[in-house]
Write an enzyme that holds these catalytic residues in place. Structure first.
Site, short mmCIF file in Angstrom:
data_model
loop_
_atom_site.label_atom_id
_atom_site.label_comp_id
_atom_site.label_asym_id
_atom_site.label_seq_id
_atom_site.Cartn_x
_atom_site.Cartn_y
_atom_site.Cartn_z
CD GLU A 133 -0.94 -0.42 3.70
OE1 GLU A 133 -1.97 -1.07 3.53
OE2 GLU A 133 -0.53 -0.03 4.78
CB CYS A 161 3.46 6.90 3.39
SG CYS A 161 4.20 5.58 4.37
CB CYS A 209 9.32 -6.33 7.21
SG CYS A 209 10.88 -5.61 7.76
CB CYS A 217 10.04 -4.18 14.88
SG CYS A 217 11.52 -3.69 13.96
CB CYS A 234 6.24 -3.71 13.24
SG CYS A 234 5.91 -3.44 11.48
CB CYS A 287 2.53 3.43 6.37
SG CYS A 287 2.55 4.87 5.35
N1 SAH Z 1 11.15 -0.54 8.11
C1 SAH Z 1 11.31 0.87 8.24
C2 SAH Z 1 10.20 1.66 7.58
C3 SAH Z 1 8.80 1.14 7.70
S1 SAH Z 1 8.09 1.16 9.31
C4 SAH Z 1 11.45 1.25 9.70
O1 SAH Z 1 11.26 0.40 10.56
O2 SAH Z 1 11.80 2.40 9.96
C5 SAH Z 1 7.73 2.91 9.51
C6 SAH Z 1 7.62 3.37 10.96
O3 SAH Z 1 6.42 2.85 11.58
C7 SAH Z 1 8.78 2.89 11.82
O4 SAH Z 1 9.25 3.94 12.63
C8 SAH Z 1 8.13 1.83 12.66
O5 SAH Z 1 8.83 1.61 13.84
C9 SAH Z 1 6.74 2.37 12.88
N2 SAH Z 1 5.76 1.37 13.33
C10 SAH Z 1 5.74 0.05 13.09
N3 SAH Z 1 4.69 -0.55 13.71
C11 SAH Z 1 4.03 0.43 14.37
C12 SAH Z 1 2.84 0.44 15.20
N4 SAH Z 1 2.15 -0.66 15.46
N5 SAH Z 1 2.44 1.62 15.72
C13 SAH Z 1 3.14 2.76 15.44
N6 SAH Z 1 4.25 2.80 14.66
C14 SAH Z 1 4.70 1.65 14.13
FE1 SF4 Z 2 10.17 -4.12 9.34
FE2 SF4 Z 2 8.13 -3.19 10.75
FE3 SF4 Z 2 10.55 -3.32 11.87
FE4 SF4 Z 2 10.07 -1.49 9.93
S1 SF4 Z 2 9.11 -1.58 11.96
S2 SF4 Z 2 11.86 -2.87 10.11
S3 SF4 Z 2 8.61 -2.64 8.63
S4 SF4 Z 2 9.30 -5.09 11.17
#
Ligand code: SAH
Ligand code: SF4
Length: 365
Positions: A90, A103, A110, A114, A117, A337
């Site tokens: 998306e 975005c 991925c 994390c 996420c 996003c």
């Molecule tokens: N992989 C890259 C970019 C995509 S994630 C990264 O991790 O930076 C984009 C942002 O969204 C990152 O800062 C990530 O930590 C945050 N994010 C991921 N899951 C989230 C959630 N459940 N609530 C709020 N932010 C989140």
């Molecule tokens: Fe991957 Fe989500 Fe971690 Fe970004 S925040 S590196 S998209 S697992």
């Protein structure tokens, strides 16, 4: 068949050289495809008909198929694209007074997993091709067009959707070069931001290949907590990450790094955490972007209360760090996003489950 949409300006010149054509053909093709949104060789009327025919036999211009396009009450607009094999990715458009930000996603899923996420929880499907990354911008530009002054509605791009951009560096760099090229989108390096969880060698490689504004997902002030929240930290701990940030700034288009920090209730949101962040980032010109956690089914965390969020930001600001807080927008269309796409994998059902909406990046400088 070569897909011309994702070819960087130099690769496009090489393509035309292969056809026995001069390099300026690349500039022409870039203008047709990216400035005018053309995907039909017949429309490229400043090229000889014989050349257009030759291009048709060797190449295509293909962007990812649009599966859904939803407009929120607040103007946020979400585009969902087919990534093949039942996957979808998306892009989200976020309008603001002074800019319009798209975005975009860089991977379907991925690998980095994390803890907070939803994209990470979906597992990894594949890297997006350069044509699929820039193709999200191509499609969204087609849909959004120009404002009354003749300026493109999309003025900024953030690589902050699904996936880790720096784990797909080659395709990301090709897409960035197209975004920056004057014949294509002509975006300045300051208006294009890559967000990374901190893959240190790839940060250096990005700086060498195509420096743009950088956002780093920090989320913890110390290694033991960051090891849990952002597992890539076990490979590239904070001392190395901070050193990489300093190196990046040496010739970056911005004179600061944006640190993203998702506030998790009782986990990383104490006053002491804010103070430790100040110490950690003391030698790095930076801004902080505080992100309220967006829960998803089965997530082991809660969003920090509003008052805690405010206090956390205040501690950073008192130390002289510019700190912004992300707003939540577009909840009515699941416009966050990276978190909707995994839920539409079973497209035979033709339904989209309720949001696991993550907050949108609306405060980015
Ligand atoms: N992989 C890259 C970019 C995509 S994630 C990264 O991790 O930076 C984009 C942002 O969204 C990152 O800062 C990530 O930590 C945050 N994010 C991921 N899951 C989230 C959630 N459940 N609530 C709020 N932010 C989140
Ligand atoms: Fe991957 Fe989500 Fe971690 Fe970004 S925040 S590196 S998209 S697992």
């Amino acid at each position: 068949m070569q897909n011309l949409l994702g070819l960087s300006p130099s690769d496009l010149a090489a393509f035309f050289a292969g056809l026995g054509e001069k390099p300026f053909r690349a500039a022409q093709a870039l203008r047709w495809m990216h400035r005018f949104g053309v995907d039909d060789f017949s429309a490229m009327t400043d090229m000889a008909k014989s050349l257009r025919e030759k291009m048709k036999t060797h190449a295509i211009i293909a962007s990812p198929a649009l599966l859904a396009d939803r407009l929120s009450d607040d103007g946020t607009r979400k585009f969902l694209f087919d990534a093949g094999a039942g996957n979808a990715v998306e892009a989200v458009f976020i309008p603001e007074a002074e800019r319009g930000t798209l975005c975009v996603s860089t991977q379907a899923g991925c690998t980095l997993n994390c803890a907070f996420c939803a994209t990470g929880k979906q597992g990894f499907n594949r890297n997006l091709a350069a044509s699929e990354i820039v193709g999200q911008l191509w499609q969204a530009n087609r849909a959004l067009g120009h404002d009354p002054r003749g300026e493109r509605v999309i003025s900024n791009v953030v690589l902050m959707g699904m996936g880790e951009p720096l784990a797909n560096l080659e395709n990301v760099v090709a897409a960035l070069r197209i975004m920056l090229d004057d014949n294509a989108y002509g975006l300045s390096r300051r208006r294009v931001t890559v967000s990374t969880s901190g893959i240190v060698p790839a940060m250096d490689a990005l700086r060498e290949a195509c420096p743009v504004a950088l956002a780093v997902s920090l989320h913890a002030p110390g290694d033991s907590l960051r090891d849990q929240l952002v597992p890539i930290n076990r490979k590239y701990p904070l001392a190395e990450l901070m050193a990489a940030c300093r190196r990046y700034l040496a010739d970056a288009p911005r004179d600061f790094i944006t640190f993203e920090y998702v506030l998790l209730d009782g986990v990383n949101d104490h006053d002491a955490d804010a103070r430790a962040l100040i110490a950690l980032t003391r030698r790095i010109p930076c801004k902080f972007n505080i992100i309220p956690f967006n829960p998803f089914p089965g997530a082991p965390y809660r969003r920090s209360p509003r008052e805690r969020t405010r206090r956390f930001a205040e501690i950073l600001m008192r130390a002289g760090i510019v700190t912004t807080m992300r707003k939540t927008r577009g909840d009515d269309i699941d416009a966050a996003c990276g978190q909707l796409a995994g839920q539409v994998r079973d497209r035979t059902r033709r339904t989209v489950e309720r949001p696991t909406a993550r907050n949108l990046m609306v405060e980015m400088a």
